[in-house]
Design an enzyme around this catalytic site. Sequence first.
Site, PDB file in Angstrom:
ATOM      1  N   SER A  28      14.205  -4.985  -5.023  1.00  0.00           N
ATOM      2  CA  SER A  28      14.074  -5.480  -3.641  1.00  0.00           C
ATOM      3  C   SER A  28      14.447  -6.951  -3.525  1.00  0.00           C
ATOM      4  O   SER A  28      13.885  -7.796  -4.220  1.00  0.00           O
ATOM      5  CB  SER A  28      12.624  -5.347  -3.160  1.00  0.00           C
ATOM      6  OG  SER A  28      12.293  -4.016  -2.980  1.00  0.00           O
ATOM      7  N   HIS A  59      17.668  -2.758   0.437  1.00  0.00           N
ATOM      8  CA  HIS A  59      18.445  -2.242  -0.683  1.00  0.00           C
ATOM      9  C   HIS A  59      19.845  -1.890  -0.194  1.00  0.00           C
ATOM     10  O   HIS A  59      19.991  -1.244   0.827  1.00  0.00           O
ATOM     11  CB  HIS A  59      17.793  -0.986  -1.273  1.00  0.00           C
ATOM     12  CG  HIS A  59      16.585  -1.279  -2.099  1.00  0.00           C
ATOM     13  ND1 HIS A  59      16.624  -1.302  -3.470  1.00  0.00           N
ATOM     14  CD2 HIS A  59      15.321  -1.564  -1.751  1.00  0.00           C
ATOM     15  CE1 HIS A  59      15.421  -1.597  -3.933  1.00  0.00           C
ATOM     16  NE2 HIS A  59      14.609  -1.760  -2.913  1.00  0.00           N
ATOM     17  N   HIS A  81      13.204   5.351  -5.191  1.00  0.00           N
ATOM     18  CA  HIS A  81      11.760   5.207  -5.392  1.00  0.00           C
ATOM     19  C   HIS A  81      11.061   6.544  -5.225  1.00  0.00           C
ATOM     20  O   HIS A  81      11.457   7.351  -4.385  1.00  0.00           O
ATOM     21  CB  HIS A  81      11.167   4.236  -4.354  1.00  0.00           C
ATOM     22  CG  HIS A  81      11.703   2.860  -4.414  1.00  0.00           C
ATOM     23  ND1 HIS A  81      12.810   2.472  -3.690  1.00  0.00           N
ATOM     24  CD2 HIS A  81      11.311   1.768  -5.116  1.00  0.00           C
ATOM     25  CE1 HIS A  81      13.063   1.192  -3.941  1.00  0.00           C
ATOM     26  NE2 HIS A  81      12.172   0.746  -4.802  1.00  0.00           N
ATOM     27  N   TYR A  83       8.296   6.781  -3.785  1.00  0.00           N
ATOM     28  CA  TYR A  83       7.680   6.785  -2.448  1.00  0.00           C
ATOM     29  C   TYR A  83       8.646   7.199  -1.343  1.00  0.00           C
ATOM     30  O   TYR A  83       8.229   7.499  -0.235  1.00  0.00           O
ATOM     31  CB  TYR A  83       7.006   5.444  -2.120  1.00  0.00           C
ATOM     32  CG  TYR A  83       7.923   4.240  -1.970  1.00  0.00           C
ATOM     33  CD1 TYR A  83       8.748   4.083  -0.860  1.00  0.00           C
ATOM     34  CD2 TYR A  83       7.943   3.238  -2.935  1.00  0.00           C
ATOM     35  CE1 TYR A  83       9.564   2.982  -0.710  1.00  0.00           C
ATOM     36  CE2 TYR A  83       8.754   2.132  -2.809  1.00  0.00           C
ATOM     37  CZ  TYR A  83       9.565   2.013  -1.693  1.00  0.00           C
ATOM     38  OH  TYR A  83      10.377   0.918  -1.563  1.00  0.00           O
ATOM     39  N   GLU A  84       9.926   7.207  -1.651  1.00  0.00           N
ATOM     40  CA  GLU A  84      10.899   7.709  -0.678  1.00  0.00           C
ATOM     41  C   GLU A  84      10.991   9.233  -0.730  1.00  0.00           C
ATOM     42  O   GLU A  84      11.739   9.838   0.030  1.00  0.00           O
ATOM     43  CB  GLU A  84      12.287   7.142  -0.971  1.00  0.00           C
ATOM     44  CG  GLU A  84      12.391   5.647  -0.812  1.00  0.00           C
ATOM     45  CD  GLU A  84      13.729   5.120  -1.324  1.00  0.00           C
ATOM     46  OE1 GLU A  84      14.610   4.882  -0.491  1.00  0.00           O
ATOM     47  OE2 GLU A  84      13.883   4.988  -2.550  1.00  0.00           O
ATOM     48  N   ALA A 111      10.642  -6.506  -7.433  1.00  0.00           N
ATOM     49  CA  ALA A 111       9.737  -7.438  -6.756  1.00  0.00           C
ATOM     50  C   ALA A 111       8.340  -6.863  -6.921  1.00  0.00           C
ATOM     51  O   ALA A 111       8.143  -5.666  -6.753  1.00  0.00           O
ATOM     52  CB  ALA A 111      10.103  -7.536  -5.285  1.00  0.00           C
ATOM     53  N   MET A 209       6.088  -0.695  -7.430  1.00  0.00           N
ATOM     54  CA  MET A 209       6.224   0.735  -7.159  1.00  0.00           C
ATOM     55  C   MET A 209       7.492   1.331  -7.777  1.00  0.00           C
ATOM     56  O   MET A 209       8.057   2.294  -7.254  1.00  0.00           O
ATOM     57  CB  MET A 209       6.260   0.966  -5.648  1.00  0.00           C
ATOM     58  CG  MET A 209       5.098   0.347  -4.910  1.00  0.00           C
ATOM     59  SD  MET A 209       5.342   0.438  -3.146  1.00  0.00           S
ATOM     60  CE  MET A 209       4.070  -0.691  -2.567  1.00  0.00           C
ATOM     61  N   SER A 210       7.935   0.734  -8.874  1.00  0.00           N
ATOM     62  CA  SER A 210       9.211   1.203  -9.441  1.00  0.00           C
ATOM     63  C   SER A 210       9.225   0.977 -10.944  1.00  0.00           C
ATOM     64  O   SER A 210       8.188   0.868 -11.577  1.00  0.00           O
ATOM     65  CB  SER A 210      10.368   0.425  -8.780  1.00  0.00           C
ATOM     66  OG  SER A 210      10.318  -0.932  -9.159  1.00  0.00           O
ATOM     67  N   ASN A 233       4.623 -11.685  -3.817  1.00  0.00           N
ATOM     68  CA  ASN A 233       3.392 -11.974  -3.077  1.00  0.00           C
ATOM     69  C   ASN A 233       2.256 -12.095  -4.086  1.00  0.00           C
ATOM     70  O   ASN A 233       2.286 -11.472  -5.139  1.00  0.00           O
ATOM     71  CB  ASN A 233       3.094 -10.866  -2.052  1.00  0.00           C
ATOM     72  CG  ASN A 233       3.006  -9.497  -2.709  1.00  0.00           C
ATOM     73  OD1 ASN A 233       4.022  -8.929  -3.120  1.00  0.00           O
ATOM     74  ND2 ASN A 233       1.803  -8.974  -2.836  1.00  0.00           N
ATOM     75  N   HIS A 245       7.043  -6.589   3.839  1.00  0.00           N
ATOM     76  CA  HIS A 245       8.327  -6.362   3.190  1.00  0.00           C
ATOM     77  C   HIS A 245       9.267  -7.554   3.360  1.00  0.00           C
ATOM     78  O   HIS A 245      10.033  -7.880   2.460  1.00  0.00           O
ATOM     79  CB  HIS A 245       8.952  -5.077   3.732  1.00  0.00           C
ATOM     80  CG  HIS A 245       9.971  -4.492   2.808  1.00  0.00           C
ATOM     81  ND1 HIS A 245       9.628  -3.882   1.616  1.00  0.00           N
ATOM     82  CD2 HIS A 245      11.318  -4.452   2.867  1.00  0.00           C
ATOM     83  CE1 HIS A 245      10.725  -3.488   1.003  1.00  0.00           C
ATOM     84  NE2 HIS A 245      11.761  -3.819   1.734  1.00  0.00           N
TER      85      HIS A 245
HETATM   86  N1  HPA Z   1       1.778  -4.095  -4.564  1.00  0.00           N
HETATM   87  C1  HPA Z   1       2.583  -3.080  -4.889  1.00  0.00           C
HETATM   88  N2  HPA Z   1       3.902  -3.178  -4.893  1.00  0.00           N
HETATM   89  C2  HPA Z   1       4.456  -4.355  -4.566  1.00  0.00           C
HETATM   90  C3  HPA Z   1       3.667  -5.455  -4.210  1.00  0.00           C
HETATM   91  C4  HPA Z   1       2.253  -5.322  -4.210  1.00  0.00           C
HETATM   92  O1  HPA Z   1       1.485  -6.258  -3.917  1.00  0.00           O
HETATM   93  N3  HPA Z   1       4.525  -6.480  -3.941  1.00  0.00           N
HETATM   94  C5  HPA Z   1       5.787  -5.996  -4.128  1.00  0.00           C
HETATM   95  N4  HPA Z   1       5.745  -4.706  -4.509  1.00  0.00           N
END
Ligand code: HPA
Length: 270
Positions: A28, A59, A81, A83-84, A111, A209-210, A233, A245
């Site tokens: 990301s 992406h 992903h 989650y997709e 990320a 998440m990857s 973050n 995001h």
């Molecule tokens: N949690 C999960 N996935 C993420 C985060 C997070 O805080 N930041 C970027 N991807």
Amino acid sequence: MTPKISAAADWIQSRANLSPSAAIILGSGLGGLADKIEDPVAIPFGDIPGFGTSTAAGHRGQLVLGTIDAVPVVAMAGRFHRYEGWSNDDVTFPVDVMHAMGASRLIVSNAAGGVSPKLSVGDIVVIADHINFMTGTFAWNSKQSVPCFGRTHSGPTYDTAMSKTAMQVAVDTGFAAYRGTYLATFGPTYETRAEYRMMRKLGADVVGMSTVPEVLAASNRGMRVLGLSMVSNVANPDRPVKADHEEVLQAGRAAEVKMEAIVRAVLGLP
Ligand code: HPA
């Protein structure tokens, strides 16, 4: 190698006559690194037989082939992903294909939320190990990838020489980088404060998440793997900051120069 993998590898190499020695996955906000590839041939994922179409925001969804400092590379600007809705096989298929094309090394980036209190937005974490919370609810049901992950318990999944080089680049260039543990969730939701607290206790430094499916596939194929997280973050359970995001994408753009320095140095390794 399955016919599906070799068909995709042949299809790509009929369009870009290149045998990459390294594969790169740009997470990301980090896709801009693909612009540093010389003599690029960019192919939308959706055109490649067997690939899905990347839908996550930020992406590009392209495979880019070319050279970086004369090293032939294949890069994914974007990824698939869980989650997709993609299966584990969908997520790891590009790794199998890039390996089939000749890549013996994988540099994978993402990320991630900084769970460790020492981390700030924009810091780089060189992944030393991972905790896989993506396990349990999926079936690894095809013959596409080597289906055994046992190797992760008996040997290093993440390459020591590449990791050392990445850390040295941070020292030489003057930016903050840490070695740490990446915890992978299915997503797509970010964590609650209680979950961040739990993850800290479990020993995670970053959460995302990857990455873990691709790392496991590459590792099982015998590829040398470097995993890099860019802290997008700060996941502080005691002082909650809303993660969104757009913030992730902005931090990615700022961290691109760091990633680029690491990628160039690591590609220069024998
Ligand atoms: N949690 C999960 N996935 C993420 C985060 C997070 O805080 N930041 C970027 N991807």
